[in-house]
Design a protein around this motif. Structure first.
Motif, PDB file in Angstrom:
ATOM      1  N   LEU A   1       0.857  -1.188   0.000  1.00  0.00           N
ATOM      2  CA  LEU A   1       0.000   0.000   0.000  1.00  0.00           C
ATOM      3  C   LEU A   1       0.890   1.234   0.000  1.00  0.00           C
ATOM      4  CD1 LEU A   1      -2.617   1.704   0.482  1.00  0.00           C
ATOM      5  CD2 LEU A   1      -2.228   1.351   2.938  1.00  0.00           C
ATOM      6  N   TYR A   2       0.634   2.128  -0.946  1.00  0.00           N
ATOM      7  CA  TYR A   2       1.321   3.426  -0.974  1.00  0.00           C
ATOM      8  C   TYR A   2       0.268   4.524  -0.935  1.00  0.00           C
ATOM      9  CZ  TYR A   2       3.744   7.565  -2.612  1.00  0.00           C
ATOM     10  OH  TYR A   2       4.245   8.838  -2.718  1.00  0.00           O
ATOM     11  N   TYR A   3       0.481   5.513  -0.038  1.00  0.00           N
ATOM     12  CA  TYR A   3      -0.436   6.656   0.047  1.00  0.00           C
ATOM     13  C   TYR A   3       0.356   7.956   0.090  1.00  0.00           C
ATOM     14  CZ  TYR A   3      -3.607  10.155   1.936  1.00  0.00           C
ATOM     15  OH  TYR A   3      -4.330  11.302   2.129  1.00  0.00           O
ATOM     16  N   SER A   4      -0.032   8.900  -0.747  1.00  0.00           N
ATOM     17  CA  SER A   4       0.521  10.250  -0.723  1.00  0.00           C
ATOM     18  C   SER A   4      -0.640  11.229  -0.652  1.00  0.00           C
ATOM     19  CB  SER A   4       1.372  10.518  -1.968  1.00  0.00           C
ATOM     20  OG  SER A   4       1.867  11.850  -1.960  1.00  0.00           O
ATOM     21  N   GLY A   5      -0.611  12.108   0.343  1.00  0.00           N
ATOM     22  CA  GLY A   5      -1.700  13.060   0.505  1.00  0.00           C
ATOM     23  C   GLY A   5      -1.672  13.674   1.886  1.00  0.00           C
ATOM     24  N   HIS A   6      -2.838  14.121   2.342  1.00  0.00           N
ATOM     25  CA  HIS A   6      -2.971  14.765   3.646  1.00  0.00           C
ATOM     26  C   HIS A   6      -3.319  13.737   4.719  1.00  0.00           C
ATOM     27  CE1 HIS A   6      -2.542  19.058   3.010  1.00  0.00           C
ATOM     28  NE2 HIS A   6      -3.256  18.984   1.915  1.00  0.00           N
ATOM     29  N   SER A   7      -2.849  13.990   5.938  1.00  0.00           N
ATOM     30  CA  SER A   7      -3.245  13.205   7.108  1.00  0.00           C
ATOM     31  C   SER A   7      -2.944  14.026   8.343  1.00  0.00           C
ATOM     32  CB  SER A   7      -2.512  11.857   7.148  1.00  0.00           C
ATOM     33  OG  SER A   7      -1.132  12.053   7.401  1.00  0.00           O
ATOM     34  N   ASP A   8      -3.439  13.541   9.487  1.00  0.00           N
ATOM     35  CA  ASP A   8      -3.060  14.125  10.764  1.00  0.00           C
ATOM     36  C   ASP A   8      -2.772  12.981  11.718  1.00  0.00           C
ATOM     37  OD1 ASP A   8      -5.537  13.142  11.492  1.00  0.00           O
ATOM     38  OD2 ASP A   8      -6.491  15.103  11.614  1.00  0.00           O
ATOM     39  N   ASP A   9      -2.712  13.260  13.030  1.00  0.00           N
ATOM     40  CA  ASP A   9      -2.339  12.214  13.976  1.00  0.00           C
ATOM     41  C   ASP A   9      -3.462  11.221  14.245  1.00  0.00           C
ATOM     42  OD1 ASP A   9      -3.963  13.920  15.322  1.00  0.00           O
ATOM     43  OD2 ASP A   9      -2.640  14.220  17.040  1.00  0.00           O
TER      44      ASP A   9
ATOM     45  N   ILE B   1       2.997  -4.464   3.174  1.00  0.00           N
ATOM     46  CA  ILE B   1       3.901  -3.324   3.285  1.00  0.00           C
ATOM     47  C   ILE B   1       3.085  -2.062   3.059  1.00  0.00           C
ATOM     48  CG2 ILE B   1       5.979  -2.203   2.379  1.00  0.00           C
ATOM     49  CD1 ILE B   1       6.787  -4.991   1.276  1.00  0.00           C
ATOM     50  N   ALA B   2       3.195  -1.108   3.968  1.00  0.00           N
ATOM     51  CA  ALA B   2       2.501   0.172   3.834  1.00  0.00           C
ATOM     52  C   ALA B   2       3.517   1.294   3.823  1.00  0.00           C
ATOM     53  CB  ALA B   2       1.498   0.377   4.970  1.00  0.00           C
ATOM     54  N   VAL B   3       3.410   2.171   2.852  1.00  0.00           N
ATOM     55  CA  VAL B   3       4.261   3.358   2.747  1.00  0.00           C
ATOM     56  C   VAL B   3       3.336   4.571   2.745  1.00  0.00           C
ATOM     57  CG1 VAL B   3       5.986   4.596   1.391  1.00  0.00           C
ATOM     58  CG2 VAL B   3       6.003   2.090   1.445  1.00  0.00           C
ATOM     59  N   LEU B   4       3.405   5.390   3.791  1.00  0.00           N
ATOM     60  CA  LEU B   4       2.563   6.578   3.917  1.00  0.00           C
ATOM     61  C   LEU B   4       3.431   7.821   3.824  1.00  0.00           C
ATOM     62  CD1 LEU B   4       0.117   5.641   6.821  1.00  0.00           C
ATOM     63  CD2 LEU B   4       0.007   5.034   4.410  1.00  0.00           C
ATOM     64  N   ASP B   5       3.167   8.633   2.822  1.00  0.00           N
ATOM     65  CA  ASP B   5       3.881   9.900   2.651  1.00  0.00           C
ATOM     66  C   ASP B   5       2.890  11.033   2.918  1.00  0.00           C
ATOM     67  OD1 ASP B   5       5.478  12.011   2.029  1.00  0.00           O
ATOM     68  OD2 ASP B   5       6.072  11.301   0.052  1.00  0.00           O
ATOM     69  N   SER B   6       2.744  11.384   4.199  1.00  0.00           N
ATOM     70  CA  SER B   6       1.771  12.397   4.597  1.00  0.00           C
ATOM     71  C   SER B   6       2.133  12.919   5.974  1.00  0.00           C
ATOM     72  CB  SER B   6       0.356  11.804   4.606  1.00  0.00           C
ATOM     73  OG  SER B   6       0.297  10.663   5.439  1.00  0.00           O
ATOM     74  N   CYS B   7       1.573  14.075   6.326  1.00  0.00           N
ATOM     75  CA  CYS B   7       1.872  14.725   7.598  1.00  0.00           C
ATOM     76  C   CYS B   7       1.450  13.842   8.769  1.00  0.00           C
ATOM     77  CB  CYS B   7       1.168  16.069   7.704  1.00  0.00           C
ATOM     78  SG  CYS B   7       1.746  17.292   6.519  1.00  0.00           S
ATOM     79  N   ALA B   8       2.293  13.821   9.830  1.00  0.00           N
ATOM     80  CA  ALA B   8       2.002  13.106  11.072  1.00  0.00           C
ATOM     81  C   ALA B   8       1.734  11.624  10.841  1.00  0.00           C
ATOM     82  CB  ALA B   8       0.814  13.742  11.803  1.00  0.00           C
ATOM     83  N   SER B   9       2.204  11.086   9.705  1.00  0.00           N
ATOM     84  CA  SER B   9       1.918   9.683   9.396  1.00  0.00           C
ATOM     85  C   SER B   9       2.644   8.735  10.333  1.00  0.00           C
ATOM     86  CB  SER B   9       2.298   9.380   7.942  1.00  0.00           C
ATOM     87  OG  SER B   9       3.633   9.759   7.663  1.00  0.00           O
ATOM     88  N   GLY B  10       3.635   9.248  11.078  1.00  0.00           N
ATOM     89  CA  GLY B  10       4.308   8.405  12.056  1.00  0.00           C
ATOM     90  C   GLY B  10       3.366   7.866  13.115  1.00  0.00           C
TER      91      GLY B  10
ATOM     92  N   ALA C   1       5.285  -4.525   7.308  1.00  0.00           N
ATOM     93  CA  ALA C   1       6.289  -3.458   7.385  1.00  0.00           C
ATOM     94  C   ALA C   1       5.589  -2.150   7.046  1.00  0.00           C
ATOM     95  CB  ALA C   1       7.441  -3.718   6.421  1.00  0.00           C
ATOM     96  N   ILE C   2       5.744  -1.151   7.916  1.00  0.00           N
ATOM     97  CA  ILE C   2       5.129   0.164   7.715  1.00  0.00           C
ATOM     98  C   ILE C   2       6.224   1.217   7.686  1.00  0.00           C
ATOM     99  CG2 ILE C   2       3.548   1.889   8.671  1.00  0.00           C
ATOM    100  CD1 ILE C   2       2.055  -0.435  10.014  1.00  0.00           C
ATOM    101  N   LEU C   3       6.289   1.962   6.586  1.00  0.00           N
ATOM    102  CA  LEU C   3       7.229   3.076   6.462  1.00  0.00           C
ATOM    103  C   LEU C   3       6.420   4.364   6.352  1.00  0.00           C
ATOM    104  CD1 LEU C   3       9.740   1.682   3.798  1.00  0.00           C
ATOM    105  CD2 LEU C   3       9.677   1.256   6.254  1.00  0.00           C
ATOM    106  N   THR C   4       6.793   5.372   7.121  1.00  0.00           N
ATOM    107  CA  THR C   4       6.109   6.660   7.060  1.00  0.00           C
ATOM    108  C   THR C   4       7.115   7.762   6.795  1.00  0.00           C
ATOM    109  OG1 THR C   4       6.283   7.111   9.440  1.00  0.00           O
ATOM    110  CG2 THR C   4       4.386   5.832   8.692  1.00  0.00           C
ATOM    111  N   SER C   5       6.621   8.827   6.170  1.00  0.00           N
ATOM    112  CA  SER C   5       7.519   9.897   5.727  1.00  0.00           C
ATOM    113  C   SER C   5       7.905  10.849   6.830  1.00  0.00           C
ATOM    114  CB  SER C   5       6.834  10.697   4.605  1.00  0.00           C
ATOM    115  OG  SER C   5       5.643  11.299   5.090  1.00  0.00           O
ATOM    116  N   SER C   6       7.206  10.804   7.991  1.00  0.00           N
ATOM    117  CA  SER C   6       7.501  11.736   9.070  1.00  0.00           C
ATOM    118  C   SER C   6       7.098  11.102  10.383  1.00  0.00           C
ATOM    119  CB  SER C   6       6.749  13.061   8.866  1.00  0.00           C
ATOM    120  OG  SER C   6       5.351  12.835   8.861  1.00  0.00           O
ATOM    121  N   SER C   7       7.526  11.722  11.483  1.00  0.00           N
ATOM    122  CA  SER C   7       7.126  11.243  12.794  1.00  0.00           C
ATOM    123  C   SER C   7       5.696  11.699  13.082  1.00  0.00           C
ATOM    124  CB  SER C   7       8.080  11.758  13.871  1.00  0.00           C
ATOM    125  OG  SER C   7       8.019  13.166  13.957  1.00  0.00           O
ATOM    126  N   ALA C   8       5.196  11.349  14.274  1.00  0.00           N
ATOM    127  CA  ALA C   8       3.786  11.582  14.580  1.00  0.00           C
ATOM    128  C   ALA C   8       3.432  13.050  14.727  1.00  0.00           C
ATOM    129  CB  ALA C   8       3.413  10.831  15.869  1.00  0.00           C
TER     130      ALA C   8
END
Length: 759
Positions: free
Chosen positions: A108-116, A144-153, A179-186
């Protein structure tokens, strides 16, 4: 002997082919790729989320073993669209399992907006708990999840769990887990860049998957290598951005030995080999100028990059110098790139590798644009930019024309009669009698008579007679217009207009207008208008309007005809004040609140946790009286009505009073108030030749018998003013004192009493 030997060799070859076929179907990898630019009206619209999803899809297709029929690419979808994608992926995974695959992997790949709390999809939320359940529900061995979004940690945090070291999976088939990869911390923002044409994290992750992360130089990139490369590159390249350093995160629980291979560089039919002597930071762009790989190459070891056949251009930065080359990757050929293939920008021609002869390269910017200091144009298609650079991306320092156009303005000035139109950022000043449009951020000023548009944000000034629009944050002087100012992000500065000011996120500064001011986030500063002010979040400061003020909560002051706030700490001053919990003062004709810790001062005060009582009492004036008391805990308004059966219903009274409530313990209390009533004749209540006014000061001592029942009584002092002939000589059954003011005006006054019950 030859025939049996030949049969033996044929059987061995068949066995090898069967083994390869078995290996080909041993692992089946599926991918769900989601890119959503629109996070909702309260979020700045992204530019590259869908581009990131396509770039990730492409690298998985070319190097990651994901077949076209095994990919689901979703762009600009809402919550229901993503959940539908999961359902489709579940059916595909089940079909892969039943078709004989020994291991099924879902990415799973996601790019967009998110919050905590979850993903934000066109104003709708998909919370992380539901996302985890949807991912876990897929019939796959590896997820496998790859999240590229704010607070995705926040998605990578496991309650009661600990993230495992990032050394993962085996190359066999007995592998299970996630396996979960995120673009930023929480608590961090994930950032995208006009220079990269995408987000920092996805750009560096894709670069790593194309070979930049292959530290073992075995022609394969593992999940460990890709994550570590993306982590260090993202952190290094965001430390000096406005958004601050960005720390990718992970949560990995995979059972097995060895590493999970994400891409195989030998899967593509072409490739680029960076030779051992080559060093420096390399930027590789394809034929249309898209940045496909960025890598820091060190000397002494070669690096192979997996790229599709086609024409490319590479830029190298080393020790402050810049050099470039162009090359073509051909089918079935690994093309080497050496230091000698590069030439300093602007000095001489660079050889086209892989055939095609040579071509001269003009001076280039770090973003891969052609740098032309001056542009003179009639329209963008008829300009010196077009004449000298054709359809290439161009950056100018000075532009003069009827309509100026190009990729970017790099720290200079653009002057036009009708408009300035730039695809990316504007640094400097853009002045026009018509309109200014910047596809990226504006660092400087846009000045026009009609419209200014910045599609990413403004650090400086937008000024126009008509409309100012920023699709991102505004910081600096702000937006000035006679029409409307709209910031589809935060606002730090001033929005001043005759018409409408709108900021879709927080405002720190001032919104001034004659019409409407609206902040869809919070406000720390001043809103002032002749029309209406609105703050969807918390307001700290001053809201001043002739007509209407509204805020989710107020710390400061609301000044207007109608004030509406949530919880208020400070002052509401207006004809009508409405609030939740008030710590301070409400001063107006009508005050409405849930609870007041302070002073609600008004003619009519309604407090949900305050007083609301019905009183029935008799007095020396009239035997039967009814009063409704309502207000705060200590200040109240009372509405009074009375009629006297003792005088055969010849008169009645209607009045209004204001007073204070003083508790004297758990059961005793004292109410003191002043009231005024109009005493009317039942025969002719609206007689033109007479009128009267009864004023009273009353003190009542009460005893609370039960929670909703009390008895009270106390003295009153009364003054009855009459004009003309009221129709009755006196009101009280007690002795009174009379005084003639004029021939037709008199006053009677006397001490009285009242006794009654409260419910």
């Amino acid at each position: 002997m030859r025939a049996p030997l030949l049969l033996l060799l044929l059987s061995l070859c068949a066995g090898v082919n069967d083994a390869r076929a078995a290996e080909a179907v041993a692992v089946r990898r599926l991918a769900l790729l989601v890119g959503v630019n629109d996070g909702g009206p309260e979020r700045v619209k992204l530019r590259y989320a869908d581009t990131d999803a396509r770039a990730f899809s492409q690298v998985l297709s070319e190097l990651g073993g994901v077949l076209p029929q095994d990919r689901v690419l979703l762009t600009d979808v809402d919550r229901a669209g993503v959940l539908a994608g999961f359902e489709r992926m579940g059916r595909m995974a089940e079909a892969a399992r039943t078709s004989g695959a020994r291991r099924v992997e879902v990415l799973l790949y996601y790019s967009g907006h998110s919050d905590d709390e979850g993903l934000l999809l066109k104003g709708q939320r998909l919370d992380y708990g539901e996302l985890r359940r949807a991912l876990k529900g897929l019939p796959a061995d590896v997820r496998i999840a790859v999240l590229d979004s704010c607070a995705s940690g926040a998605f990578a945090r496991r309650k009661g769990g600990v993230a495992r070291p990032a050394f993962l999976v085996d190359s066999g088939t007995q592998v299970k887990g996630h396996a979960i990869l995120t673009s930023s911390s929480a608590d961090e923002a994930s950032q995208e860049s006009d220079r990269l044409g995408g987000s920092f994290f996805t750009h560096h992750l894709v670069s790593g998957l194309r070979g930049a992360a292959d530290v073992t130089h075995d022609g394969r990139v593992t999940l460990t290598e890709a994550y570590q490369f993306a982590f260090h590159e993202t952190l290094a390249r965001t430390e000096r951005t406005r958004g601050g350093a960005q720390h990718p995160n992970y949560d990995i629980e995979l059972a097995g030995t060895g590493d999970l291979v994400m891409t195989d560089l030998r899967a593509t039919t072409a490739g680029l080999l960076l030779t051992e002597p080559l060093e420096g930071r390399l930027y590789v762009r394809d034929a249309v100028g898209t940045l496909v790989v960025e890598v820091q190459k060190v000397s002494g070891r070669s690096t192979e990059l997996g790229l599709a056949p086609g024409a490319y251009r590479a830029r190298r930065e080393l020790d402050g110098g810049v050099s470039e080359t162009a090359f073509t990757l051909k089918e079935g050929v690994r093309t080497p790139l050496s230091p000698g293939d590069f030439m300093s920008v602007g000095r001489e021609a660079t050889v086209m590798r892989g055939g095609g002869g040579g071509m001269a390269l003009p001076s280039m910017t770090p973003e891969g644009r052609v740098r032309l200091p001056v542009n003179v144009s009639l329209i963008p298609a008829v300009s010196t930019n077009q004449l000298r650079a054709g359809d290439a991306q161009v950056e100018n320092l000075f532009a003069l024309g009827v309509i100026n156009g190009g990729t970017a303005l790099g720290g200079g000035l653009a002057l036009s009669f009708l408009g300035n139109v730039y695809d990316a950022e504007v640094e400097g000043g853009a002045l026009s009698l018509g309109f200014n449009v910047a596809g990226g951020e504006v660092h400087g000023a846009q000045l026009s008579l009609v419209t200014n548009v910045a599609r990413s944000g403004v650090a400086g000034l937008q000024a126009t007679v008509g409309l100012n629009l920023s699709n991102g944050d505004v910081a600096g002087v702000g937006q000035l217009s006679l029409g409307s100012n709209i910031a589809r992000g935060g606002m730090q500065g001033i929005q001043a207009t005759v018409g409408l000011n709108v900021a879709t996120q927080d405002v720190t500064g001032m919104q001034l207008s004659l019409g409407v001011n609206h902040a869809n986030g919070g406000l720390d500063g001043v809103q002032f208008t002749l029309g209406a002010n609105s703050v969807a979040g918390d307001m700290k400061g001053l809201q001043g309007a002739v007509a209407f003020n509204r805020a989710h909560s107020v710390t400061g002051m609301q000044l207007g005809l109608i004030n509406v706030g949530g919880d208020v700490q400070g002052l509401q001053l207006g004809l009508i004040n409405v609030a939740g919990a008030v710590r301070g003062m409400q001063l107006g004709l009508v005050n409405v609140s849930r609870e007041v810790s302070g002073v609600p001062l008004g003619l009519l005060t309604f407090e949900k946790k305050g007083q609301l009582h019905l009183e029935v009492f008799g007095s020396d004036l009239q035997l039967t009286n009814v009063a409704l008391k309502f207000g705060g805990k200590h200040l109240y308004t009372t509405l009074i009505a009375g009629i006297g059966p003792d005088d055969r219903f010849q008169r009645f009274s209607l009045g209004l009073g204001l007073g204070g409530h003083i508790p004297l313990g758990s059961r005793l209390w004292v109410d003191v108030d002043a009231a005024g009533s109009n005493v009317l004749s039942t025969k002719d209540p609206f007689a033109a030749d007479s009128s009267s006014l009864l004023t009273q000061v009353r003190a009542m001592v009460g005893f609370q018998v039960m929670s909703r029942f009390a008895v009270f009584g106390g003295p009153t002092y009364n003054a009855w003013f009459t004009w003309g002939e009221p129709g009755f000589a006196k009101l009280s059954t007690l002795p009174v004192r009379s005084h003639e003011i004029t021939a037709t005006r008199r006053v009677q006054h006397w001490p009285g009493f009242q006794l009654g019950v409260r419910i």
